[in-house]
Scaffold this active site. Structure first.
Site, PDB file in Angstrom:
ATOM      1  N   LYS A  33      -3.546  22.901  10.927  1.00 26.48           N
ATOM      2  CA  LYS A  33      -4.491  22.667  12.025  1.00 26.48           C
ATOM      3  C   LYS A  33      -5.370  21.438  11.768  1.00 26.48           C
ATOM      4  O   LYS A  33      -5.720  20.722  12.704  1.00 26.48           O
ATOM      5  CB  LYS A  33      -5.369  23.900  12.261  1.00 26.48           C
ATOM      6  CG  LYS A  33      -6.405  24.187  11.186  1.00 26.48           C
ATOM      7  CD  LYS A  33      -7.259  25.378  11.564  1.00 26.48           C
ATOM      8  CE  LYS A  33      -8.242  25.732  10.467  1.00 26.48           C
ATOM      9  NZ  LYS A  33      -9.229  24.697  10.188  1.00 26.48           N
ATOM     10  N   THR A  34      -5.706  21.179  10.507  1.00 29.30           N
ATOM     11  CA  THR A  34      -6.542  20.006  10.204  1.00 29.30           C
ATOM     12  C   THR A  34      -5.794  18.727  10.568  1.00 29.30           C
ATOM     13  O   THR A  34      -6.373  17.782  11.105  1.00 29.30           O
ATOM     14  CB  THR A  34      -6.919  19.987   8.712  1.00 29.30           C
ATOM     15  OG1 THR A  34      -7.576  21.212   8.390  1.00 29.30           O
ATOM     16  CG2 THR A  34      -7.862  18.832   8.404  1.00 29.30           C
ATOM     17  N   ASP A 225     -13.569  22.951  15.548  1.00 25.27           N
ATOM     18  CA  ASP A 225     -12.743  23.603  14.527  1.00 25.27           C
ATOM     19  C   ASP A 225     -13.320  24.993  14.240  1.00 25.27           C
ATOM     20  O   ASP A 225     -14.511  25.230  14.429  1.00 25.27           O
ATOM     21  CB  ASP A 225     -12.746  22.747  13.253  1.00 25.27           C
ATOM     22  CG  ASP A 225     -11.710  23.197  12.248  1.00 25.27           C
ATOM     23  OD1 ASP A 225     -10.817  23.989  12.609  1.00 25.27           O
ATOM     24  OD2 ASP A 225     -11.783  22.761  11.086  1.00 25.27           O
ATOM     25  N   GLU A 226     -12.474  25.913  13.767  1.00 27.84           N
ATOM     26  CA  GLU A 226     -12.904  27.267  13.392  1.00 27.84           C
ATOM     27  C   GLU A 226     -13.722  27.919  14.513  1.00 27.84           C
ATOM     28  O   GLU A 226     -14.800  28.482  14.294  1.00 27.84           O
ATOM     29  CB  GLU A 226     -13.733  27.234  12.093  1.00 27.84           C
ATOM     30  CG  GLU A 226     -13.063  26.527  10.920  1.00 27.84           C
ATOM     31  CD  GLU A 226     -11.951  27.336  10.283  1.00 27.84           C
ATOM     32  OE1 GLU A 226     -11.559  28.376  10.855  1.00 27.84           O
ATOM     33  OE2 GLU A 226     -11.454  26.921   9.223  1.00 27.84           O
ATOM     34  N   GLN A 256      -8.719  35.131  11.212  1.00 28.73           N
ATOM     35  CA  GLN A 256      -9.585  34.667  10.130  1.00 28.73           C
ATOM     36  C   GLN A 256     -11.059  34.657  10.546  1.00 28.73           C
ATOM     37  O   GLN A 256     -11.869  33.928   9.977  1.00 28.73           O
ATOM     38  CB  GLN A 256      -9.153  33.272   9.677  1.00 28.73           C
ATOM     39  CG  GLN A 256      -7.755  33.252   9.080  1.00 28.73           C
ATOM     40  CD  GLN A 256      -7.389  31.903   8.503  1.00 28.73           C
ATOM     41  OE1 GLN A 256      -7.996  31.437   7.545  1.00 28.73           O
ATOM     42  NE2 GLN A 256      -6.380  31.262   9.078  1.00 28.73           N
ATOM     43  N   ARG A 614      -4.703  32.708   0.915  1.00 27.41           N
ATOM     44  CA  ARG A 614      -5.126  31.567   0.083  1.00 27.41           C
ATOM     45  C   ARG A 614      -4.053  31.233  -0.945  1.00 27.41           C
ATOM     46  O   ARG A 614      -4.031  30.147  -1.510  1.00 27.41           O
ATOM     47  CB  ARG A 614      -6.433  31.879  -0.679  1.00 27.41           C
ATOM     48  CG  ARG A 614      -7.682  32.185   0.140  1.00 27.41           C
ATOM     49  CD  ARG A 614      -7.946  31.201   1.236  1.00 27.41           C
ATOM     50  NE  ARG A 614      -7.337  31.647   2.480  1.00 27.41           N
ATOM     51  CZ  ARG A 614      -7.068  30.859   3.505  1.00 27.41           C
ATOM     52  NH1 ARG A 614      -7.305  29.571   3.428  1.00 27.41           N
ATOM     53  NH2 ARG A 614      -6.531  31.345   4.603  1.00 27.41           N
TER      54      ARG A 614
END
Length: 777
Positions: A33-34, A225-226, A256, A614
């Site tokens: 996504k980044t 973002d997020e 998340q 992670r």
């Protein structure tokens, strides 16, 4: 630009190339996504959108810096500098600097951190004569913070009968008065706390339509973002700014969303399609980070949640090893197992320390891990502990700097007015506070006009106050021409702070002095770095804002090669080849405080999903059968989350343990059996009952039986090596003391001893008949 677009897969390319309109990108863990956000911004600029018209809101300042650096490579550094990109707090602090006067604030307002807020609230509680055991300042500060994030102003509070009744029921009927006094004092001090940066931005955009129109026209393209972690206050700002053009792109993953305790509202992402017209939805479902076992195990977990958006995360990566599950006896055993496992993986695969992370639900769990790693000689770093900028000596020097920039800053003034000691006591400060409240002025303004105010202060104290005032004013003059580093160096010396710290020659005193030196190093680096920033002066105001907006999330690993220890909340956005998720026990993870409702339990499950995803190569889940809580050893049972993972993805290092049955009734109610009422029966032929002292023949038979080990299944064993085989120069491992080298072996038989130099425990002499040593080389 075409070369960069070619790097994207089809799912990533579609949202990157859409220029106009509202869009939501549901991005699974490790799906890139980044990269999509970065390339989308670069593509907008490539298509002719002015960089000044783009607003990008990220979760951390670190993420913003990394994205801006990537964009600079594509479109050039000069254009990238024009982007408004950063966290909500940093971006809207910048906006408020330009518009603060409309709200009655100075443009150089101070930003209070949590400690500043708590200290001010504590002062207000004391001044109001309230019971500090009922009105606990940390709880009050947390409650005020939640009000602000929900856009409940003082006025709104007094109009909300339910809130007032809830506070009255909690025996805090004067909560509203504290809230009002706190807001008044912040305003008078020219200060905003973190939550004010959003609350005041909302106020600005709602009360001044011309300001809203100005920034709607400025920010024609908005990216967030997020998005799943936005609270109500952040959501309203984004809605207001994007309302005119509706060119908004939000990226996030409902799986998340783990910050409900901070006010994050998962409904913001779930309901995005209802908020805008003709919303395009894109899904990034291919995970590039983790093995197939980890991805599919994580999917099997998050599928248990009912509140979620539809998506299927998959990966083309290899299956990889199964997730390893281990049961240990105590939390100390758990720590030793994790340290041993890290060491063995390092030896087997030639890995650096930085490839490993230990994740836990609460900070208190780090102790056992730290002890075990230290004894193994494995370097580590704890993230989210006491921040450098929260250390007393650092905050003292920063207090002076804040006062120079904003003399109305009440908390900064109270911190430094008598440090180092200059004969201005608490009684004098209390009189100044009373006068400041009476005249509606700041404490510094009261000191400036002591001649006009009738305060019962002796001439000596009055002179000392005037000297203090003149010193601050002289620093303010220097601030006009000096950069932040030169000024701070001068302040540290002329205030006497450095001399004060040098008086203490203890290790703690030396460490405090080193922290001041490190602060100066940091300021020097900041000043040098600011030379690359457009319109930057490298001045004190810029440095203080940078410090105030620093967060625990903005972790810089530096060059140190260390195992990372952190809470799962802090691990969000990071990735490691090997991840150990420890403390997988009921009431710990999921937390006993987060199982009252389905939504709370689902948030805990999302937290576990974040932890598991992670890991790139190998994940470990560990739990203890007993753990110390509040000084008492209590039984623990495995977390329900382990059971919720499909068994095909797990490898149990210890046998599967079924849940221990907890009796529903007290066994004592049944009483004792009256054996006198039982009819005696003849024993069955064979081994006679041992109702009396056994005969020699019976003892011989019993001695031939091998004793069953009382070590519980699944404990970490270090197999002892026969003492006859041990010799000087051997490297050995001891369960408690870790790794060491045998210096000499002496004695015979039962008295045989070894002197061992342990890497982290020093020289110890052990009696070998008791010591369980394992030769490792």
């Amino acid at each position: 630009m075409e070369d960069y677009i070619a790097e994207l897969n089809d799912a990533q390319r579609a949202p990157t190339l859409q220029v106009d309109g509202a869009m939501i990108v549901i991005a699974g863990a490790g799906s890139g996504k980044t990269r999509v956000l970065t390339y989308r911004i670069a593509y907008l600029m490539y298509k002719g959108v002015d960089s000044f018209n783009i607003l990008a809101l990220t979760f951390t300042n670190k993420a913003a810096r990394e994205m801006k650096a990537r964009i600079a490579k594509i479109v050039g550094a000069s254009e990238a500098k024009n982007l408004w990109m950063g966290t909500f707090h940093s971006i809207f602090a910048k906006l408020l600097r330009y518009e603060a006067d409309k709200l009655g604030y100075p443009s150089n307002f101070t930003i209070y951190d949590t400690q500043d807020s708590q200290r001010l609230i504590s002062s207000i509680i004391k001044e109001m004569g309230l019971d500090k055991d009922i009105y606990k300042y940390k709880q009050i500060q947390s409650r005020i913070s939640s009000y602000k994030n929900s856009l409940i102003t003082v006025k709104a509070y007094y109009q909300n009968a339910e809130l007032m009744e809830a506070d009255a029921m909690a025996k805090r009927p004067r909560m509203g008065e504290i809230y009002e006094a706190y807001m008044d004092r912040c305003f008078k001090a020219g200060a905003m706390d973190f939550d004010d940066l959003l609350l005041k931005t909302n106020e600005l955009l709602n009360r001044f339509p011309e300001v809203l129109a100005k920034y709607q026209d400025r920010f024609r393209y908005i990216l967030v973002d997020e998005y799943q972690d936005t609270n109500h206050s952040q959501y309203l700002i984004v809605r207001a700014l994007s309302d005119k053009f509706q060119n908004i792109c939000v990226v996030g993953d409902d799986a998340q969303s783990i910050y409900a305790f901070r006010g994050a509202n998962i409904n913001n992402i779930l309901n995005f399609q209802k908020d805008y017209d003709n919303v395009q939805m894109y899904r990034l479902e291919q995970n590039y980070r983790s093995t197939r076992n980890i991805v599919e195990a994580a999917n099997s977990i998050i599928d248990k949640n009912k509140t979620k958006l539809d998506k299927v995360v998959w990966t083309a990566n290899e299956y990889g090893p199964k997730i390893k599950v281990n049961r240990l006896i105590t939390d100390a055993d758990e720590g030793r197992y994790v340290a041993s496992s890290i060491f063995e993986n390092q030896m087997e695969h030639q890995l650096d320390n930085g490839k490993f992370a230990i994740l836990y639900r609460t900070n208190a769990q780090s102790r056992a891990m730290e002890d075990a790693l230290r004894k193994r000689g494995i370097p580590y770093r704890i993230y989210g502990g006491l921040s450098f900028y929260q250390r007393k000596e650092v905050k003292d020097l920063l207090g002076y700097l804040r006062l120079i920039v904003n003399p109305k800053d009440e908390e900064a003034l109270k911190r430094v007015i008598n440090y180092p000691a200059r004969g201005i006591g608490h009684a004098t400060v209390d009189k100044l506070i009373v006068a400041a409240n009476h005249y509606g002025r700041s404490i510094f303004e009261v000191i400036e006009h002591l001649d006009r105010i009738n305060l019962k202060i002796n001439s000596g104290t009055k002179t000392r106050l005037e000297n203090f005032m003149n010193m601050i004013k002289s620093f303010q003059v220097s601030n006009q021409t000096m950069d932040a580093f030169a000024l701070t160096e001068m302040v540290a010396k002329q205030t006497g702070l450095v001399q004060e710290l040098k008086k203490d020659s203890t290790p703690e005193g030396v460490a405090r002095m080193e922290n001041i030196e490190e602060l100066l190093n940091g300021i020097r680096d900041f000043v040098e770095g600011q030379k690359e920033v457009v319109d930057s002066t490298g001045g004190l105001s810029e440095f203080l804002e940078d410090v105030a907006l620093a967060t625990d999330m903005d972790m810089d690993k530096g060059d140190d090669d260390r195992v990372a220890l952190m809470t799962i909340h802090l691990a969000k956005g990071l990735e490691f080849p090997y991840v150990y998720i420890v403390g997988m026990e009921e009431d710990l993870f999921p937390s006993g405080m987060s199982m009252n409702t389905r939504s709370e339990l689902e948030e805990e499950r999302r937290l576990f999903y974040v932890a598991l995803t992670r890991a790139e190569t190998q994940a470990y889940l560990t739990y203890a059968q007993s753990r110390y809580r509040w000084g008492k050893l209590v039984d623990a049972e495995p977390s329900r989350f382990i059971e919720e993972i499909d068994d095909q993805y797990l490898e149990y290092i210890t046998p599967i343990e079924t849940r221990r049955y907890k009796p529903l009734v007290d066994k004592d109610i049944f009483g004792e059996v009256d054996k006198s009422k039982l009819r005696l029966k003849k024993p069955i032929s064979g081994t006679p009952p041992l109702a009396h002292k056994p005969t020699e023949e019976q003892l011989r038979k019993l001695r031939k039986l091998r004793p069953v080990s009382n070590a519980p299944s699944g404990s970490t064993r270090i197999t002892s090596t026969p003492s006859d085989n041990l010799a000087a120069g051997m490297r050995v491992e001891h369960m408690r003391f870790g790794l060491g080298k045998i210096v000499r072996v002496e004695g015979m038989g039962q008295d045989r001893k070894a002197e061992i130099n342990f890497d982290n425990g020093g020289l110890k002499k052990l009696l070998l008949r008791f010591a369980k040593l394992k030769v490792i080389e």
